[in-house]
Design an enzyme around this catalytic site. Structure first.
Site, PDB file in Angstrom:
ATOM      1  N   ASP A 242      29.931  27.773   3.319  1.00 48.42           N
ATOM      2  CA  ASP A 242      29.392  28.539   4.440  1.00 48.42           C
ATOM      3  C   ASP A 242      27.858  28.550   4.460  1.00 48.42           C
ATOM      4  O   ASP A 242      27.246  29.385   5.112  1.00 48.42           O
ATOM      5  CB  ASP A 242      29.940  29.970   4.413  1.00 48.42           C
TER       6      ASP A 242
ATOM      7  N   HIS B  50      11.090   4.279   0.152  1.00 47.07           N
ATOM      8  CA  HIS B  50      11.629   5.607   0.450  1.00 47.07           C
ATOM      9  C   HIS B  50      12.213   6.240  -0.803  1.00 47.07           C
ATOM     10  O   HIS B  50      13.322   6.776  -0.797  1.00 47.07           O
ATOM     11  CB  HIS B  50      12.663   5.530   1.587  1.00 47.07           C
TER      12      HIS B  50
ATOM     13  N   ASP C  33       3.853  10.561  -0.107  1.00 40.05           N
ATOM     14  CA  ASP C  33       3.995  10.479   1.347  1.00 40.05           C
ATOM     15  C   ASP C  33       4.627  11.794   1.771  1.00 40.05           C
ATOM     16  O   ASP C  33       5.821  12.016   1.544  1.00 40.05           O
ATOM     17  CB  ASP C  33       4.879   9.274   1.695  1.00 40.05           C
TER      18      ASP C  33
ATOM     19  N   ASP D 197       2.015  13.172   8.993  1.00 41.22           N
ATOM     20  CA  ASP D 197       2.575  12.134   8.115  1.00 41.22           C
ATOM     21  C   ASP D 197       1.408  11.495   7.362  1.00 41.22           C
ATOM     22  O   ASP D 197       0.632  10.743   7.953  1.00 41.22           O
ATOM     23  CB  ASP D 197       3.313  11.114   8.999  1.00 41.22           C
TER      24      ASP D 197
ATOM     25  N   HIS E 159       6.522  -3.672   5.416  1.00 36.64           N
ATOM     26  CA  HIS E 159       6.870  -2.724   6.495  1.00 36.64           C
ATOM     27  C   HIS E 159       5.809  -2.770   7.595  1.00 36.64           C
ATOM     28  O   HIS E 159       4.798  -3.454   7.480  1.00 36.64           O
ATOM     29  CB  HIS E 159       7.065  -1.306   5.956  1.00 36.64           C
TER      30      HIS E 159
ATOM     31  N   HIS F 182       3.832   3.861  13.545  1.00 37.95           N
ATOM     32  CA  HIS F 182       4.882   4.375  14.421  1.00 37.95           C
ATOM     33  C   HIS F 182       4.267   5.520  15.203  1.00 37.95           C
ATOM     34  O   HIS F 182       3.283   6.128  14.774  1.00 37.95           O
ATOM     35  CB  HIS F 182       6.120   4.832  13.619  1.00 37.95           C
TER      36      HIS F 182
ATOM     37  N   HIS G 192       8.898   9.951  13.337  1.00 37.00           N
ATOM     38  CA  HIS G 192       8.976   8.632  13.980  1.00 37.00           C
ATOM     39  C   HIS G 192       9.260   8.944  15.440  1.00 37.00           C
ATOM     40  O   HIS G 192      10.406   9.064  15.853  1.00 37.00           O
ATOM     41  CB  HIS G 192      10.082   7.772  13.363  1.00 37.00           C
TER      42      HIS G 192
ATOM     43  N   GLU H 192      -0.569   2.959   8.371  1.00 37.01           N
ATOM     44  CA  GLU H 192      -0.086   3.117   7.003  1.00 37.01           C
ATOM     45  C   GLU H 192       0.185   1.803   6.265  1.00 37.01           C
ATOM     46  O   GLU H 192       1.311   1.539   5.847  1.00 37.01           O
ATOM     47  CB  GLU H 192       1.176   3.982   6.983  1.00 37.01           C
TER      48      GLU H 192
ATOM     49  N   TYR I 204       2.768  -3.362  -2.581  1.00 38.77           N
ATOM     50  CA  TYR I 204       3.753  -2.879  -3.558  1.00 38.77           C
ATOM     51  C   TYR I 204       4.100  -4.006  -4.517  1.00 38.77           C
ATOM     52  O   TYR I 204       4.654  -5.026  -4.092  1.00 38.77           O
ATOM     53  CB  TYR I 204       5.011  -2.397  -2.818  1.00 38.77           C
TER      54      TYR I 204
ATOM     55  N   ARG J 223      -0.108   2.999  -0.879  1.00 33.98           N
ATOM     56  CA  ARG J 223      -0.055   3.105   0.581  1.00 33.98           C
ATOM     57  C   ARG J 223      -1.071   4.164   0.978  1.00 33.98           C
ATOM     58  O   ARG J 223      -1.237   5.155   0.250  1.00 33.98           O
ATOM     59  CB  ARG J 223       1.351   3.485   1.076  1.00 33.98           C
TER      60      ARG J 223
ATOM     61  N   GLU K  64      -2.015   6.368   4.407  1.00 31.44           N
ATOM     62  CA  GLU K  64      -1.489   6.649   5.754  1.00 31.44           C
ATOM     63  C   GLU K  64      -2.220   7.823   6.387  1.00 31.44           C
ATOM     64  O   GLU K  64      -2.349   8.886   5.787  1.00 31.44           O
ATOM     65  CB  GLU K  64       0.014   6.988   5.662  1.00 31.44           C
TER      66      GLU K  64
HETATM   67  N1  GLY Z   1       7.005   9.239   6.014  1.00 32.52           N
HETATM   68  C1  GLY Z   1       7.700   8.201   6.638  1.00 32.52           C
HETATM   69  C2  GLY Z   1       6.788   7.211   7.160  1.00 32.52           C
HETATM   70  O1  GLY Z   1       5.679   7.097   6.687  1.00 32.52           O
HETATM   71  O2  GLY Z   1       7.071   6.532   8.099  1.00 32.52           O
HETATM   72 MN    MN Z   2       4.654   7.120   8.630  1.00 34.06          MN
HETATM   73 MN    MN Z   3       4.637   8.631   5.734  1.00 35.89          MN
END
Ligand code: GLY
Ligand code: MN
Ligand code: MN
Length: 458
Positions: free
Chosen positions: A53, A257, A274, A285, A366, A370, A377, A400, A404, A424, A426
């Site tokens: 619950d 991720h 991140d 982000d 990547h 976005h 996103h 970003e 890696y 990274r 961002e």
């Molecule tokens: N935090 C997810 C991205 O950077 O797209």
């Molecule tokens: Mn992002």
């Molecule tokens: Mn991010």
């Protein structure tokens, strides 16, 4: 709490909430695209169970938040043209003392009608009958299926019976269209009030990252560092994270991720974080990568500076009229040139950038950007009619790039010098008539800033 108080003093006051007038303007921009016998139905997402619950914290559908500012579960908005104007009705959970004792306060019908940008409110108990009636008077229904199955059934039943309804009454729905892409077009361009909310989410997130840097020492676990960031999100009045935080040290930073966040950091490693807060529905982000002992090694410094150069080149492309992918192309070019120079890529620049056979993809796999807004996103088609969208004032996107070097990967030969290094960087960038505005600029980013901040309390 001392550290959080010091951090909070770096953040300005919270902005004014989005006004009801602005919600009405958003609604009218959408309704102006409709015919007078169209009907819009918008459902909030259902609650989801964590266990037995216990529910997951509730987060409504972003389109519902965008058009009404209504965050409550179990709600349906409909809009219809009645007596010469568009009229918005909200069906809500009614007041219920017993339920409110257990589950929390509800605005109820009276609360909804007095405080929100709507014309009518009814209890959910009236939904089936009233919705069926509204549908029978409409030719076209704007409705996104798949969110609430019981609403889908009401709509599809009505469509199935349209022949009969049309024969009897001369009306009845003949088509369903998903309104999401029309709402997405509106959401893609942020208003000044939305930008204010995003700026607050951004400054909180920036200072949260700085707090993590300042509180770090060489005897920390990823989850301890995560708790400082997410603790500050809550301390500063946001609703918490906009997406689950990624906090990965050493080789964990090479997993895009990574979600366990439970390793002990080792002296000499770089941690990649991140994490971003959500404020009044709006996301931020941010990614930062820094040495937990406060000093980049020569190898870490080379890669960090390269990623930073690529990020700055990408940010410089965030100008009105550029295709949305110009930042990605700029970042890839700088990264490829740098990796060729460092001897990590043994191809020409053109070869390295090839999307199928270029070696850049081994280390940068990547996208660079976005859209960001109510969803991290965020919505908005990147290639309307197959062509890259051109950036406009008020659009907001992340920048970003990263590199890696996971030496655990069997698919590549990782250069030993950079073994298990993941970087990274961002930021969130707003397109303005004066060029790119980095909403997350308060978050430390240069090598000098990071080295002077890590391990140094506020
Ligand atoms: N935090 C997810 C991205 O950077 O797209
Ligand atoms: Mn992002
Ligand atoms: Mn991010």
């Amino acid at each position: 709490m001392g550290m959080f108080d010091n951090a909070l003093s770096l953040i300005g006051p919270e902005p004014e909430p989005i006004s009801n007038d602005e919600y009405r303007t958003r609604q009218n921009k959408l309704f102006s695209q409709f015919e007078e016998d169209d009907l819009l139905i918008l459902c909030s997402s259902p609650e989801t169970i964590h266990s037995n619950d216990v529910h997951h914290p509730y987060r409504s559908q972003s389109d519902m938040i965008y058009l009404t500012g209504w965050y409550e579960p179990e709600s349906v908005m409909i809009a219809q043209f009645i007596d010469g104007k568009w009229s918005v009705t909200l069906f809500v959970q009614p007041k219920d003392t017993l339920k409110e004792i257990w589950e929390g306060r509800r605005p109820g019908v009276e609360g909804a009608i007095s405080g929100w940008p709507i014309d009518h409110a009814y209890s959910n108990a009236d939904l089936h009958e009233r919705l069926t009636q509204s549908i029978s008077k409409s030719s076209k229904i704007y409705h996104r299926t798949g969110i609430r199955s019981e609403i889908d059934s009401i709509v599809t039943d009505a469509i199935q019976h349209r022949g009969r309804a049309r024969q009897m009454a001369g009306s009845g729905p003949i088509a369903i269209e998903d309104p999401s892409s029309r709402i997405a077009e509106l959401r893609l361009r942020k208003s000044p009030a939305e930008i204010d909310q995003m700026k607050y989410a951004s400054i909180v997130s920036s200072i949260a990252h700085e707090a993590a840097m300042r509180s770090c020492n060489t005897d920390r676990t990823e989850n301890q560092i995560q708790s400082i960031i997410e603790g500050f999100f809550v301390f500063s009045g946001t609703s918490g994270w906009a997406y689950p935080s990624i906090v990965g040290c050493g080789e964990n930073a090479t997993i895009l991720h990574y979600k366990e966040n439970n390793s002990r950091c080792k002296d000499g490693e770089v941690i990649l974080i991140d994490a971003g807060a959500e404020y009044r529905g709006y996301a931020s982000d941010i990614t930062r990568s820094w040495p937990i002992n406060g000093k980049f090694t020569e190898a870490q410094r080379e890669i960090y500076q390269l990623v930073l150069d690529s990020q700055e080149a990408a940010i410089a492309e965030c100008v009105i009229g550029n295709p949305y992918n110009a930042p990605h192309d700029a970042a890839r070019k700088v990264l490829a040139e740098g990796l060729i120079k460092l001897g990590i890529i043994n191809q020409s620049l053109e070869e390295a950038l090839d999307i199928n056979t270029g070696e850049l993809r081994n280390w940068y796999m990547h996208n660079t950007s976005h859209w960001i807004g109510l969803d991290v996103h965020d919505v908005g088609v990147y290639k309307p009619n197959g062509e890259p969208r051109l950036l406009e004032e008020g659009m907001c996107l992340t920048i970003e790039p990263g590199l890696y070097f996971g030496s655990w990967r069997p698919d590549v030969n990782c250069p030993a010098k950079y073994s298990n290094l993941g970087i990274r960087i961002e930021d969130d960038v707003l397109i303005t008539s004066n060029g790119p505005e980095v909403l997350t600029a308060a978050c430390p980013k240069t090598i000098d800033d990071i080295e002077s901040i890590v391990g140094t309390p506020f």
